[in-house]
Design a protein around this motif. Structure first.
Motif, PDB file in Angstrom:
ATOM      1  N   TYR A  90       0.820  -1.202   0.000  1.00  0.00           N
ATOM      2  CA  TYR A  90       0.000   0.000   0.000  1.00  0.00           C
ATOM      3  C   TYR A  90       0.857   1.256   0.000  1.00  0.00           C
ATOM      4  O   TYR A  90       1.901   1.313   0.653  1.00  0.00           O
ATOM      5  CB  TYR A  90      -0.878   0.054   1.247  1.00  0.00           C
ATOM      6  N   CYS A  91       0.353   2.243  -0.677  1.00  0.00           N
ATOM      7  CA  CYS A  91       0.906   3.588  -0.578  1.00  0.00           C
ATOM      8  C   CYS A  91       0.004   4.364   0.377  1.00  0.00           C
ATOM      9  O   CYS A  91      -1.221   4.240   0.304  1.00  0.00           O
ATOM     10  CB  CYS A  91       0.912   4.225  -1.966  1.00  0.00           C
ATOM     11  N   ALA A  92       0.601   5.151   1.248  1.00  0.00           N
ATOM     12  CA  ALA A  92      -0.181   5.928   2.205  1.00  0.00           C
ATOM     13  C   ALA A  92       0.338   7.357   2.240  1.00  0.00           C
ATOM     14  O   ALA A  92       1.547   7.593   2.188  1.00  0.00           O
ATOM     15  CB  ALA A  92      -0.093   5.310   3.593  1.00  0.00           C
ATOM     16  N   ALA A  93      -0.591   8.280   2.338  1.00  0.00           N
ATOM     17  CA  ALA A  93      -0.237   9.703   2.402  1.00  0.00           C
ATOM     18  C   ALA A  93      -0.870  10.306   3.643  1.00  0.00           C
ATOM     19  O   ALA A  93      -2.036  10.067   3.930  1.00  0.00           O
ATOM     20  CB  ALA A  93      -0.730  10.421   1.153  1.00  0.00           C
ATOM     21  N   VAL A  94      -0.070  11.065   4.375  1.00  0.00           N
ATOM     22  CA  VAL A  94      -0.560  11.733   5.576  1.00  0.00           C
ATOM     23  C   VAL A  94      -0.632  13.231   5.312  1.00  0.00           C
ATOM     24  O   VAL A  94       0.370  13.857   4.940  1.00  0.00           O
ATOM     25  CB  VAL A  94       0.355  11.467   6.783  1.00  0.00           C
ATOM     26  N   ILE A  95      -1.834  13.745   5.486  1.00  0.00           N
ATOM     27  CA  ILE A  95      -2.056  15.178   5.298  1.00  0.00           C
ATOM     28  C   ILE A  95      -2.901  15.674   6.454  1.00  0.00           C
ATOM     29  O   ILE A  95      -3.967  15.130   6.730  1.00  0.00           O
ATOM     30  CB  ILE A  95      -2.772  15.462   3.964  1.00  0.00           C
ATOM     31  N   GLU A  96      -2.407  16.711   7.123  1.00  0.00           N
ATOM     32  CA  GLU A  96      -3.124  17.302   8.255  1.00  0.00           C
ATOM     33  C   GLU A  96      -3.557  16.229   9.246  1.00  0.00           C
ATOM     34  O   GLU A  96      -4.700  16.230   9.719  1.00  0.00           O
ATOM     35  CB  GLU A  96      -4.319  18.111   7.742  1.00  0.00           C
ATOM     36  N   GLY A  97      -2.665  15.329   9.520  1.00  0.00           N
ATOM     37  CA  GLY A  97      -2.914  14.329  10.548  1.00  0.00           C
ATOM     38  C   GLY A  97      -3.792  13.170  10.131  1.00  0.00           C
ATOM     39  O   GLY A  97      -4.054  12.263  10.931  1.00  0.00           O
ATOM     40  N   ARG A  98      -4.233  13.156   8.902  1.00  0.00           N
ATOM     41  CA  ARG A  98      -5.099  12.071   8.443  1.00  0.00           C
ATOM     42  C   ARG A  98      -4.358  11.240   7.396  1.00  0.00           C
ATOM     43  O   ARG A  98      -3.678  11.793   6.523  1.00  0.00           O
ATOM     44  CB  ARG A  98      -6.386  12.627   7.849  1.00  0.00           C
ATOM     45  N   THR A  99      -4.536   9.920   7.493  1.00  0.00           N
ATOM     46  CA  THR A  99      -3.858   8.998   6.581  1.00  0.00           C
ATOM     47  C   THR A  99      -4.818   8.541   5.496  1.00  0.00           C
ATOM     48  O   THR A  99      -5.942   8.132   5.789  1.00  0.00           O
ATOM     49  CB  THR A  99      -3.319   7.777   7.332  1.00  0.00           C
TER      50      THR A  99
END
Length: 111
Positions: A90-99
């Motif tokens: 999986y690729c995961a991105a964290v933005i503003e504390g959300r994954t």
């Protein structure tokens, strides 16, 4: 919000290599943290490697991670594959504390 699409998975034999790609739906350099996880059968999802904004990538042993900002793509190159590398990546991105998770790409290593 961001969507990530992984590709590059497939079947490989032990000792071979694969390169996975992840394309997020927003500028990759604007993402706080973006990285790779995998889930192998019977185990919890584990962190592999990633980029954190302003920091160098963290990379374990046989894997290397790179980012091409011009192509807005994150790569995971896996060398000398082992059967134990079989799993869903999986690729995961964290933005503003959300994954935000991609849908995953399957890697199967067998003879």
């Amino acid at each position: 919000q961001v969507h990530a699409v992984e590709s590059g998975g497939g079947s490989a034999q032990p000792g071979e290599s694969l390169r996975l790609s992840c394309i997020p739906s927003r500028n990759i350099d604007s993402i706080t943290i973006i990285g790779w996880y995998r889930q192998v059968p019977g185990k919890q999802r584990e962190y592999l490697a990633g980029f954190e904004s302003g920091s160098r990538a963290t990379v374990p042993h046989r894997f290397s991670i790179s980012k091409d900002s011009a192509k807005n793509t994150l790569y995971l190159e896996m060398l000398d594959l082992e059967r134990e590398d079989t799993g869903l990546y999986y690729c995961a991105a964290v933005i503003e504390g959300r994954t935000y998770w991609g849908q995953g790409t399957q890697v199967t290593v067998s003879l």
